[in-house]
Design a protein around this motif. Structure first.
Motif: not given
Length: 451
Positions: A210-217, A259-265, A276-279, A285-289
């Protein structure tokens, strides 16, 4: 290109590519017992910006109790560093058992993780408690209420909880994935994915560090990045793995929910990607943006400033790239302040911090979209591996101040006080020249008067 005179700090408007430096990268029983044995610890006091001031003799005109204070010369011997350099060290927590790989802070508590497998808890610069995992170097720590999530070299995420009766006691309450979920998933052949040639594994479990952990907003989702090239999404409420994303072509070194439901890697393959996170019904589910960056050298660290909505990216070539949401995530520029690889980043308020293998920490201030280097914090004798930031209790709206924690491979954690209103390096250089000229003029006037 804009260059700050009197220093080596450069801010460029376009990204720059360098030759590839190579990779920066270097299963246990889920029912294992955890214990902890306190080791020797020492706390070093704060030091001054000007290291030479430690050796000033009592008879020196720099000493405020000296007889020289009665002399006309004394008014010119002002404490320049305290007046113009408010950013500096507060103290150091010296560890003896291992290199520092992870930090997290919450309230008055600081959590530190090392390759000794110990997680120490500090309060008011003193050891408060600790707990230990019997396997797995502690590479990442995130805090959510009374729960602590730690990511390890063995590919596991361990979950800890603070005792309600005794806040110094931490008990392991689970592992991600849970043993029940792992067994249930392993029964179904469709849950296996190919991880290496002729080797399959259950998709809900990381098979590398595991290299990194992050919590959403809202802290309902936990993201884990791994050297196995995947990102996994966990629901915090029931520890369920919701999704596994084949994100990159090489090790994923950093993940941050923005921000805005976005996740960066960011990855050793040299790319920074946006998801991009979508309900979807009761799930997500996450989609490549998009891909923000594609370069030859490895991406080593990411940080998001949620208030300023800026994403920062550190690389093995020592550069920090950044993007701004207000400009539709267009590339904002490059910060140049390090000679070696960026190993960690942090952001808060109008400030960004970059820690490097060159053992220094650059403090960057962002005003109206422009970045300037406020300070270069030095004192570590090894690469700076991790950073954590919290607001200073003495902070005000007019003078916002922060406490920065830095963990290093020199086995120590240092604490720094940083003010947003501090003069930048160019201003400090000008102040030094002005101060020297005033002193020189006063000396000539005094000599003229004596003559």
């Amino acid at each position: 290109m804009r260059e700050s005179r009197g220093s080596s700090m450069v801010v460029e408007s376009n990204s720059s590519h360098r030759h590839k430096l190579g990779s920066i990268l270097d299963s246990s029983d889920p029912t294992e017992d955890e214990d902890y044995s306190p080791l020797n610890t020492s706390v070093a006091g704060p030091s001054n910006c000007d290291q030479a001031s430690r050796s000033i003799p009592d008879s020196s005109p720099y000493n405020p109790v000296s007889p020289y204070t009665k002399s006309p010369w004394s008014s010119h011997f002002t404490n320049f560093e305290e007046s113009y350099c408010p950013n500096g060290p507060m103290g150091s927590l010296v560890r003896e058992e291992g290199h520092i790989y992870s930090l997290a802070t919450s309230g008055d508590l600081l959590y530190t993780g090392s390759d000794s497998k110990n997680i120490r808890v500090w309060k008011n610069q003193r050891e408060f408690s600790g707990f230990k995992s019997n396997s797995g170097l502690v590479k990442a720590i995130v805090l959510s209420g009374e729960r602590i999530f730690t990511g390890h070299q063995d590919g596991k995420i361990r979950v800890w909880k603070v005792s309600a009766k005794n806040p110094t006691v931490h008990k392991r309450v689970g592992t991600l994935p849970t043993l029940k979920a792992y067994i249930k998933s392993s029964i179904n052949p469709s849950n296996y994915v190919e991880i290496r040639r002729r080797r399959n594994a259950v998709w809900i479990k990381h098979f590398d560090a595991i290299s990194c952990l992050s919590l959403n907003e809202d802290e309902s989702l936990l993201y884990s990045a791994s050297w196995d090239k995947t990102i996994k999404v966990w629901r915090v409420s029931d520890s369920k793995c919701l999704e596994s994303i084949n994100a990159h072509d090489d090790a994923v070194n950093s993940i941050v929910a923005g921000f805005d439901g976005l996740v960066f890697s960011g990855s050793a393959d040299g790319t920074v990607k946006v998801w991009r996170r979508e309900l979807q019904g009761k799930g997500t589910k996450h989609f490549f943006s998009q891909t923000l960056l594609k370069q030859e050298c490895a991406v080593t660290a990411l940080a998001v400033n949620p208030t300023a909505t800026v994403i920062y990216c550190g690389s093995s070539d020592g550069l920090v790239n950044f993007w701004d949401r207000e400009k539709l995530l267009s590339h904002g520029g490059v910060l140049r302040g390090h000679k070696l690889a960026i190993l960690c980043l942090a952001a808060a308020g109008n400030l960004a911090f970059s820690g490097s293998a060159d053992m220094g920490i650059c403090v960057w201030r962002r005003l109206e979209g422009e970045h300037t280097c406020l300070s270069v914090l030095s004192g570590h004798t090894g690469p700076v591996k991790c950073l954590a930031i919290e607001e200073d209790r003495e902070s005000t709206a007019l003078n916002r101040r922060w406490i920065l924690y830095s963990g290093s491979l020199d086995k120590s954690v240092k604490m720094w006080r940083v003010a947003e209103q501090a003069p930048d390096l160019q201003q400090v250089s000008a102040m030094r020249r002005s101060n020297a000229q005033s002193f020189s003029s006063a000396g000539r006037m005094s000599q003229s008067g004596v003559a």
